[in-house]
Write an enzyme that holds these catalytic residues in place. Sequence first.
Site, short mmCIF file in Angstrom:
data_model
loop_
_atom_site.label_atom_id
_atom_site.label_comp_id
_atom_site.label_asym_id
_atom_site.label_seq_id
_atom_site.Cartn_x
_atom_site.Cartn_y
_atom_site.Cartn_z
N ASP A 286 -64.08 125.23 25.83
CA ASP A 286 -62.69 125.66 25.74
C ASP A 286 -62.16 125.78 27.18
O ASP A 286 -62.92 125.72 28.15
CB ASP A 286 -62.55 126.98 24.96
CG ASP A 286 -61.12 127.16 24.43
OD1 ASP A 286 -60.22 126.39 24.84
OD2 ASP A 286 -60.89 128.07 23.60
C1 BGC Z 1 -57.60 127.59 23.26
C2 BGC Z 1 -58.04 126.40 22.44
C3 BGC Z 1 -57.21 125.19 22.79
C4 BGC Z 1 -57.28 124.96 24.28
C5 BGC Z 1 -56.51 123.74 24.73
C6 BGC Z 1 -57.47 127.28 24.73
O1 BGC Z 1 -56.86 128.31 25.42
O2 BGC Z 1 -58.51 128.64 23.05
O3 BGC Z 1 -57.97 126.69 21.08
O4 BGC Z 1 -57.64 124.08 22.06
O5 BGC Z 1 -56.76 126.08 24.94
O6 BGC Z 1 -55.15 123.91 24.66
#
Ligand code: BGC
Length: 763
Positions: A286
């Site tokens: 993530d």
């Molecule tokens: C979130 C994810 C997301 C990623 C990309 C993160 O802050 O937890 O769910 O896919 O950002 O945008």
Amino acid sequence: MKSIFRHLPSMILIFASASAWAAPKESAMKPFLDRLISRMTVEEKAGQLTQYSADMAQTGASLKDNYKEDILKGRVGSIFNAYTPAFTRELQTLAVEKTRLKIPLIFGYDVIHGHRTIFPIPLGESASWDLGLIEESARIAAREASADGVHWTFAPMADVSRDPRWGRVSEGAGEDPWLGSRIAEARVRGFQGKDLSSTETVLACVKHFAAYGAPQGGRDYNVVDMSERELFETYMPPYEAAVKAGAMTVMTSFNEIGGVPSSANRDLLTDLLRGKWKFKGFVVADYTAVNELIPHGVAADEKSAVDLAFNAGLDMDMQGGLYSNHIVQLVKDGRIKVRDLDLAVRRVLEAKYRLGLFEDPYRYSDEERAKKSLLTPEHRAHARQIARKSAVLLKNDKNVLPLKKSGTIALIGPFADNKRDQIGNWSGAGDWKQAVSLEEGLQQASEGKVKLLKAKGANVTDDPRLIDFLNEHGGNLEIDSRSPQKLIDEALAVAKKADVIVMALGESQGMSGEAASRSRIRLPENQQELLKAIAKLGKPVVLVLFNGRPLALELETALAHSILETWFLGTEAGPAIAALLFGDENPSGKLPMSFPVNEGQIPVYYSMKNTGRPFDAKQKYTSKYLDVSNEALYPFGWGLSYTKFEISEPKLSTARIKLNQKLNVKVTVANVGDRDGEEVVQLYVRDLVSSVTRPLKQLRGYQKVFLKKGESKELSFELSAEDLKFYGKGMKWMAEAGEFQVMVGANSRDLRAASFHLVTTAR
Ligand code: BGC
């Protein structure tokens, strides 16, 4: 569609064996990638494992402004937050025309509940309990996203959560592992389809692995700690189901579990995911989760963070840039083996190959297709249909709903004409201006027969700090220059002229979603004051709720005659809600997550255990609160209809089954009201005595049936020993002999039961 070979004579040398493809051939993949990987430097390999955000949208700290320079250096394998054919083509050109090996980029994006046509938030869609429609939403989202340059969605979120304070419950399927598993599978099928090389499908990404939905106190990114049994029985099943449904990628979660952050957890990413579950795709971190191993306190510096994450089995680094900066040195130091590096690179390249990007890196960047495929009338029609099915009728005293198409209706509240909020959080490339508001929906549906009066009545919130936060992160809220009392007075004046009052109240979209936990999950106070004032008029009050999580609705339940939960229903929210309010459609949604009486009960979920001292009103020393019941206000599976259904007692095919036998459960459902409608008949099981304690009920099946008024139907469910299994002592997955209950009903509280025995050969 143009082929890269036309533009790039030099590439023919590299991809000579590939130039004859019509579509990427699985059998040709291995030799093709063997050859490509053998030509790559360690730096280029690290590049394939590196992903940066473009500047179209951002969901965290912006760390990389010069990502284009890195693409040119061959140091990027993937870009996210980039879409539109023109922009993806521009970036792809840098990779395939200006780098040494000309390896195409893969474009990721958070296509969470629709791309341009926005469907209900995932929690809302889950309330439809309609797997076919949910799959279709994902299919349409994939069709639109892929026409807009996107190859890969960061969805589905498969995090079970029993804590409505956690803002991200809006992105999931609620509290139940079984329902969550079915929904995660449906979404994977919808996104990926049967053929990844089709330009209408995208890669799915199961997130956030693992147990991100159980942060302590419901505070986002917080510590997760629980028993292994709870982890595997409650939180793991939807991830596993999604992986088994063929999801090609998995995203690690930000949290730790029992002291080990997921991005550094080899048991999780390698032993469980690849070993036991046989996952064959690649794992992405993530957003900056590798960097976060430092503040977590398990890595002293960036290089050690990469060492930990890579060797745990994390293939791609999202946004932090650490793989790009440290893999080369770690290989020199012998901390990362070239064999493992090649394996990680191969997994990423395989995904690109299967998408057909080596054949034509621009195949998803097609202006003509985008023009024809985005926000089409068919897609909007689907959005309207699933929105109608996702709303949940929580309460309907004196049959105030459906509304008559005559007389005067007062529409009051900050969500009456609020389009931005109704498309919800994580609404991707959706444009709220394309949405149809509740007011517009009511105007259209009333066919000029109703006088519609309107008043704002209250701001979404009067808290200036919260307004600033929401507006900085995608909101468009305005504080009205009139005082709160003036707004209420104006609303009262309008309400007095009406026969019935529809109140459109709720949370702003940014009050749920990422980094949006709340400790008090009630309507903002100013909206409650408005409701109290209106209720005093003594007229029929219908409350239409807009929100991204279960709310504590004690006050609202006391004051409103009818409550329709509409979550954030998306582009077509207005017409969908109007059709339900006027009874052109009959509500059929059921809650995928319990709504507590108040926050002190959390976690409150339907599959509680009995305890050694189950609640008994006549006994002091039993498990209870002094000031609130143990029960949710609106339990899991709850949802009313304008008609009335009766569900018979379950009839079992036999009183005893062996391990390898099936039990048939028959139940009759009758529509005894005066309208056609749909009912979700739910089936739960309970193991009465076992070597470890078991929940009082667990969902193991359901059927959503449409019945004309007066019609009835016999439904048949099948249970096998598989449905009765659990982690016994020593974490052995097993079913134990003994007595079980089967319970059937219209929600998780009001059930009728029958008993049977499971006999195993062991006893
Ligand atoms: C979130 C994810 C997301 C990623 C990309 C993160 O802050 O937890 O769910 O896919 O950002 O945008």
